[in-house]
Design an enzyme around this catalytic site. Structure first.
Site, mmCIF file in Angstrom:
data_model
loop_
_atom_site.group_PDB
_atom_site.id
_atom_site.type_symbol
_atom_site.label_atom_id
_atom_site.label_comp_id
_atom_site.label_asym_id
_atom_site.label_seq_id
_atom_site.Cartn_x
_atom_site.Cartn_y
_atom_site.Cartn_z
ATOM 1 N N TYR A 14 14.545 -45.076 57.715
ATOM 2 C CA TYR A 14 14.818 -43.648 57.871
ATOM 3 C C TYR A 14 15.553 -43.036 56.677
ATOM 4 O O TYR A 14 15.831 -41.842 56.674
ATOM 5 C CB TYR A 14 15.696 -43.423 59.112
ATOM 6 N N HIS A 19 15.640 -35.831 58.464
ATOM 7 C CA HIS A 19 16.701 -35.941 59.463
ATOM 8 C C HIS A 19 17.962 -36.616 58.900
ATOM 9 O O HIS A 19 19.032 -36.516 59.493
ATOM 10 C CB HIS A 19 16.181 -36.770 60.649
ATOM 11 N N ASN A 66 20.354 -39.277 68.603
ATOM 12 C CA ASN A 66 20.591 -38.676 69.920
ATOM 13 C C ASN A 66 21.842 -39.195 70.628
ATOM 14 O O ASN A 66 22.150 -38.757 71.731
ATOM 15 C CB ASN A 66 19.359 -38.823 70.814
ATOM 16 N N ASP A 91 20.699 -31.695 59.171
ATOM 17 C CA ASP A 91 19.475 -31.007 58.796
ATOM 18 C C ASP A 91 19.290 -29.789 59.684
ATOM 19 O O ASP A 91 19.639 -29.793 60.868
ATOM 20 C CB ASP A 91 18.276 -31.950 58.923
ATOM 21 N N ASN A 112 19.191 -32.821 68.373
ATOM 22 C CA ASN A 112 19.663 -33.886 69.257
ATOM 23 C C ASN A 112 21.026 -34.443 68.863
ATOM 24 O O ASN A 112 21.820 -34.830 69.729
ATOM 25 C CB ASN A 112 18.634 -35.021 69.300
#
Length: 227
Positions: A14, A19, A66, A91, A112
């Site tokens: 990631y 994000h 989350n 973001d 989230n």
């Protein structure tokens, strides 16, 4: 003391996702300002240091986006901090790429990570909203934010990250206006008066930019055409 939180998801998979821009900014801040090596703590990665005489804790939650509030809440309880001591960098799809905004309080707008933080500490914390743009339809948002920034975004992304790092000491003092000014100096630096003067002189002296009337007679135009 300020708790400065960058949001993202852990792991190399990631690392360059839209994000994860919060993680990217915190990594740059830690590097530029001589913060010590990251340590595992409060369900995240933590680096504690100073901006001059101002103490700050950098936190990258590793609970996945989350559940970011689990990590933020744990750090706050340990250091006996209040929501007003927390700044979250995240973001923001409702801002164009390269735009940055500072705000205190407000809703989570479906993000989230913010939703989780709201559930743990309420809404009265500061945010740095880092624009990544919108895919055009709400159904496309999850896939969009979990994709990497394209190479074409590298220039503005680097400016934003560097600008946030430049302004980090102001973040630690809670001065949003000075922080935003530091970002602006990177993202949209003012042109010097010499540059403007040079461009003006060049434009004025360039014959291509001067619209002069054609004073030739019809006969002269015809002769010039076939000469």
């Amino acid at each position: 003391m300020k708790l400065i939180v960058g949001l993202g998801n852990p792991g190399p998979k990631y690392a360059r996702n839209r994000h994860n821009i919060g993680f990217m900014v915190l990594d740059r801040i830690a590097s530029d300002h001589g913060f010590p090596v990251w340590k595992s703590k409060h369900q995240g990665s933590v680096s504690e240091g100073r901006f001059g005489s101002t103490r700050a804790i950098l936190l990258k939650p590793e609970t996945y986006m989350n559940k970011s509030g689990d990590s933020v809440g744990a750090a706050m309880r340990f250091h006996k901090l209040e929501p007003k001591d927390v700044i979250v960098l995240h973001d923001e799809i409702d801002l164009a790429p390269g735009k940055v905004r500072w705000k205190v309080g407000g809703g989570h707008a479906g993000h989230n990570g913010l939703r989780s933080i709201h559930a743990h500490i309420g809404a009265d914390y500061a945010r740095v909203r880092l624009g990544v743009g919108h895919p055009g339809h709400k159904d496309a948002v999850p896939g969009y934010v979990l994709r990497d920034f394209p190479k074409a975004d590298d220039a503005w992304l680097d400016d934003v990250i560097r600008g946030c790092s430049d302004g980090a000491p102001h973040l630690a003092l809670g001065d949003g206006a000075k922080f935003m000014n530091a970002v602006a100096l990177r993202v949209a630096p003012p042109r010097s008066s010499k540059t403007v003067e040079k461009e003006t002189k060049t434009s004025a002296s360039d014959p291509k930019t001067i619209d002069e009337p054609d004073a030739r007679s019809p006969l002269q135009k015809l002769m010039d055409r076939f000469s």
